[in-house]
Scaffold this active site. Structure first.
Site, PDB file in Angstrom:
ATOM      1  N   ASP A  48       0.829  -1.191   0.000  1.00 23.35           N
ATOM      2  CA  ASP A  48       0.000   0.000   0.000  1.00 23.35           C
ATOM      3  C   ASP A  48       0.875   1.258   0.000  1.00 23.35           C
ATOM      4  OD1 ASP A  48      -2.338  -1.474   0.079  1.00 23.35           O
ATOM      5  OD2 ASP A  48      -2.540  -1.349   2.257  1.00 23.35           O
ATOM      6  N   TYR A  76       6.379  -8.414   8.612  1.00 19.89           N
ATOM      7  CA  TYR A  76       6.000  -7.011   8.733  1.00 19.89           C
ATOM      8  C   TYR A  76       6.237  -6.532  10.164  1.00 19.89           C
ATOM      9  CZ  TYR A  76       3.241  -7.765   4.445  1.00 19.89           C
ATOM     10  OH  TYR A  76       2.837  -8.073   3.173  1.00 19.89           O
ATOM     11  N   ASP A  90      -6.756   2.017   8.255  1.00 19.81           N
ATOM     12  CA  ASP A  90      -5.442   2.652   8.343  1.00 19.81           C
ATOM     13  C   ASP A  90      -5.633   4.158   8.274  1.00 19.81           C
ATOM     14  OD1 ASP A  90      -5.959   3.200   5.677  1.00 19.81           O
ATOM     15  OD2 ASP A  90      -4.302   2.006   4.879  1.00 19.81           O
ATOM     16  N   ARG A 186      -3.884  -4.533   7.667  1.00 19.25           N
ATOM     17  CA  ARG A 186      -4.948  -3.599   8.083  1.00 19.25           C
ATOM     18  C   ARG A 186      -6.126  -4.344   8.691  1.00 19.25           C
ATOM     19  NH1 ARG A 186      -7.089  -1.138   3.365  1.00 19.25           N
ATOM     20  NH2 ARG A 186      -5.955  -2.626   2.068  1.00 19.25           N
TER      21      ARG A 186
END
Length: 253
Positions: A48, A76, A90, A186
């Site tokens: 993203d 992550y 987000d 997310r």
């Protein structure tokens, strides 16, 4: 380097860039170096715009490896604000609801994280590229249309709590996540918030590994462009195109 036969470049995608932005910049540099209008370049695993970190960009015949590369385990580091939600899960959208956080303890957070380890079912965000009736879900969401997405199984190998700031004005946690392809961090933030009997949304995300490629092996976009501009070149025996001199060619010629 042999960009025609194929190279894999690990790039640290900047904040605010789409994955395609990075591909476009590298494709442009390669097109100028080889004096070709069309150069095959693609990426393995979309990030993203609000995320940074490992983005694998493949050239030439290495684009055939994209499916294999993006199926590798991904790592992550995610920061989630507790007690507030957004429609996009987000910072793309403004906060739409707030929830109490006074009952949340670090021990509670740790216990909740263990519930998301292993095989879980996850409903993707409506602001995502998941297809619904042939169209991307985000296209429906951005015009206010109702979208119903089905839960999908995925694998979370590890969840490690790196930081827990529950006494801050905006309580937040930072988590390291090792997961399978198709995991929406997310959506994981949304689900963790609900499991804490509160709400949560993602405020920062960095992909630190894709398969064997860690962020320590990444080039910046500028470094990758400079590599394309100056690296000694090799070509397949049957290549009929322009062959620039390895040491003297200027990318802007």
């Amino acid at each position: 380097m042999n960009f025609i036969t194929g190279e894999i470049l690990a790039v640290d995608k900047p904040l605010g860039w789409t994955s395609f932005d990075a591909v476009k910049r590298l494709r442009g540099a390669l097109s100028r170096r080889l004096r070709l209008k069309k150069v095959k370049v693609g990426h393995a695993g979309t990030l993203d715009p609000l995320a940074t970190g490992v983005l694998l960009i493949c050239t030439g015949k290495a684009t055939k490896q994209i499916d294999t590369l993006q199926s590798g385990r991904k790592e992550y580091v995610a920061t989630m604000r507790l007690g507030a939600t957004t429609p996009s899960f987000d910072l793309e959208k403004e906060i739409d609801a707030t929830y109490p956080t006074e009952h949340i303890t670090e021990q509670m957070v740790r216990e909740v994280l263990t519930k998301f380890t292993g095989t879980i079912m996850q409903v993707p965000p409506v602001f995502s590229a998941v297809k619904v009736d042939g169209k991307r879900a985000y296209k429906y969401a951005r015009r206010g249309a109702e979208v119903e997405l089905k839960a999908k199984p995925l694998q979370i190998d590890e969840m490690e709590l790196l930081d827990c700031r529950l006494d801050a004005p905006d309580p937040q946690i930072t988590v390291r996540i090792l997961c399978s392809k198709g995991t929406y961090i997310r959506a994981l933030a949304r689900d963790i918030g609900e499991a804490l009997h509160s709400g949560a949304h993602l405020t920062a995300l960095r992909r630190t590994r894709v398969g064997d490629y860690g962020v320590d092996r990444c080039l910046s976009v500028e470094e990758a462009i400079e590599l394309i501009r100056t690296a000694p070149l090799e070509f397949p025996d049957d290549y009929q195109g322009y062959r620039p001199g390895a040491e003297t060619e200027d990318a802007d010629n």
